[in-house]
Design an enzyme around this catalytic site. Structure first.
Site, PDB file in Angstrom:
ATOM      1  N   ALA A  63       0.831  -1.208   0.000  1.00  0.00           N
ATOM      2  CA  ALA A  63       0.000   0.000   0.000  1.00  0.00           C
ATOM      3  C   ALA A  63       0.860   1.250   0.000  1.00  0.00           C
ATOM      4  CB  ALA A  63      -0.929  -0.006   1.209  1.00  0.00           C
ATOM      5  N   TYR A  64       1.917   1.232   0.786  1.00  0.00           N
ATOM      6  CA  TYR A  64       2.815   2.393   0.869  1.00  0.00           C
ATOM      7  C   TYR A  64       3.522   2.634  -0.455  1.00  0.00           C
ATOM      8  CZ  TYR A  64       6.630   5.337   2.655  1.00  0.00           C
ATOM      9  OH  TYR A  64       7.533   6.366   2.871  1.00  0.00           O
ATOM     10  N   ALA A  65       4.088   1.591  -1.036  1.00  0.00           N
ATOM     11  CA  ALA A  65       4.800   1.739  -2.308  1.00  0.00           C
ATOM     12  C   ALA A  65       3.854   2.193  -3.409  1.00  0.00           C
ATOM     13  CB  ALA A  65       5.486   0.428  -2.691  1.00  0.00           C
ATOM     14  N   SER A 113       1.238   4.081  -3.041  1.00  0.00           N
ATOM     15  CA  SER A 113       0.979   5.505  -2.841  1.00  0.00           C
ATOM     16  C   SER A 113       2.158   6.346  -3.310  1.00  0.00           C
ATOM     17  CB  SER A 113       0.668   5.782  -1.365  1.00  0.00           C
ATOM     18  OG  SER A 113       1.821   5.712  -0.549  1.00  0.00           O
ATOM     19  N   LYS A 114       3.363   5.866  -3.088  1.00  0.00           N
ATOM     20  CA  LYS A 114       4.530   6.644  -3.474  1.00  0.00           C
ATOM     21  C   LYS A 114       4.789   6.582  -4.979  1.00  0.00           C
ATOM     22  CE  LYS A 114       5.546   8.307   0.541  1.00  0.00           C
ATOM     23  NZ  LYS A 114       5.438   9.755   0.816  1.00  0.00           N
TER      24      LYS A 114
END
Length: 245
Positions: free
Chosen positions: A153-155, A157-158
């Site tokens: 999820a973090y990757a 978003s980035k």
């Protein structure tokens, strides 16, 4: 471009970790700094005090980074207190970790709201209100290249942050405003240490060609460069990670 003593920076997430060290570095460079915080006013006030005690200029302003009205008020405060905005350093973000198969969709939505919508909101405000000679510095992550399990999820978003960065740089043609993204590798901040065992931390540090984790000061060095002398660096994603693959 105005002189460094006349320049004004907004640093989102400026009350801790990479954000705080970036605030202090920009203040040493001569910029007045608006320290944005989401929830920890005391820590933001401490950051402001450290800048002022060192002879710099800073104020703290709170707000949800994904709320365009609250972030508009942050830009208002910069203009009212210091006269304008020349630099945006957008470090604010969240990083809950989970395998994709187990990740709660509400958590996924919260990550995208803070990291993607938040970037869109502050970049849009900067695009409308920043003075010529300005610099927008977004934050991505080296995990977009490292593909570490648990960071889906973090990757994701980035990856969106990088796309926004590269497109905005080209949309601001003729404005004399640079737009770049800094992509740190594993960096010794509270956000990084959260949820990791000492063995995991040692393993990550040992895997780096430099044999250590990055420090917030390592990242702030790149922020200072992009915010100041790097006028011919534009529309780039810069990996600041000690040589991590």
């Amino acid at each position: 471009m105005t002189s460094s003593t006349d320049r004004v920076a907004i640093v989102t997430g400026g009350s801790g970790g990479i954000g705080r060290v970036s605030v202090e570095r920009l203040a040493r460079d001569g910029l007045a700094v608006v320290v944005h915080y989401a929830g920890n006013k005391d820590r933001a006030d401490e950051t402001v005090a450290s800048v002022v005690d060192a002879g710099g200029r800073a104020i703290a302003v709170g707000g949800d980074v994904a709320d365009e009205h609250r972030m508009g008020a942050v830009f208002d405060a910069a203009e009212q207190e210091f006269g304008g905005v020349d630099v945006l350093v957008h470090t604010a973000g969240i990083m809950p970790l989970s395998p994709i198969a187990q990740l709660d969709l509400d958590t996924f939505d919260r990550v995208q709201r803070t990291n993607v919508r938040g970037t869109f909101v502050v970049d849009q405000l900067a695009a409308k209100r920043m003075r010529a000679g300005g610099a927008i510095v977004n934050f991505s992550t080296s995990v977009t290249r490292l593909q570490i399990p648990g960071y889906g999820a973090y990757a994701a978003s980035k990856g969106a942050v990088e796309a926004l960065t590269l497109i905005l740089a080209r949309e601001l043609r003729g404005r004399d405003i640079t737009v770049n993204a800094v992509s740190p590798g594993p960096t010794a901040t509270p956000l990084f240490f959260e949820g990791k065992t000492p063995e995991q931390i040692d393993g990550i540090a040992g895997a780096n060609p430099m044999g250590r984790l990055g420090t917030p000061e390592d990242i702030a060095e790149m922020v200072s460069f992009l915010a100041g002398p790097a006028r011919w660096v534009n529309g780039q994603v810069l990996y600041v990670n000690g040589g991590a693959a």
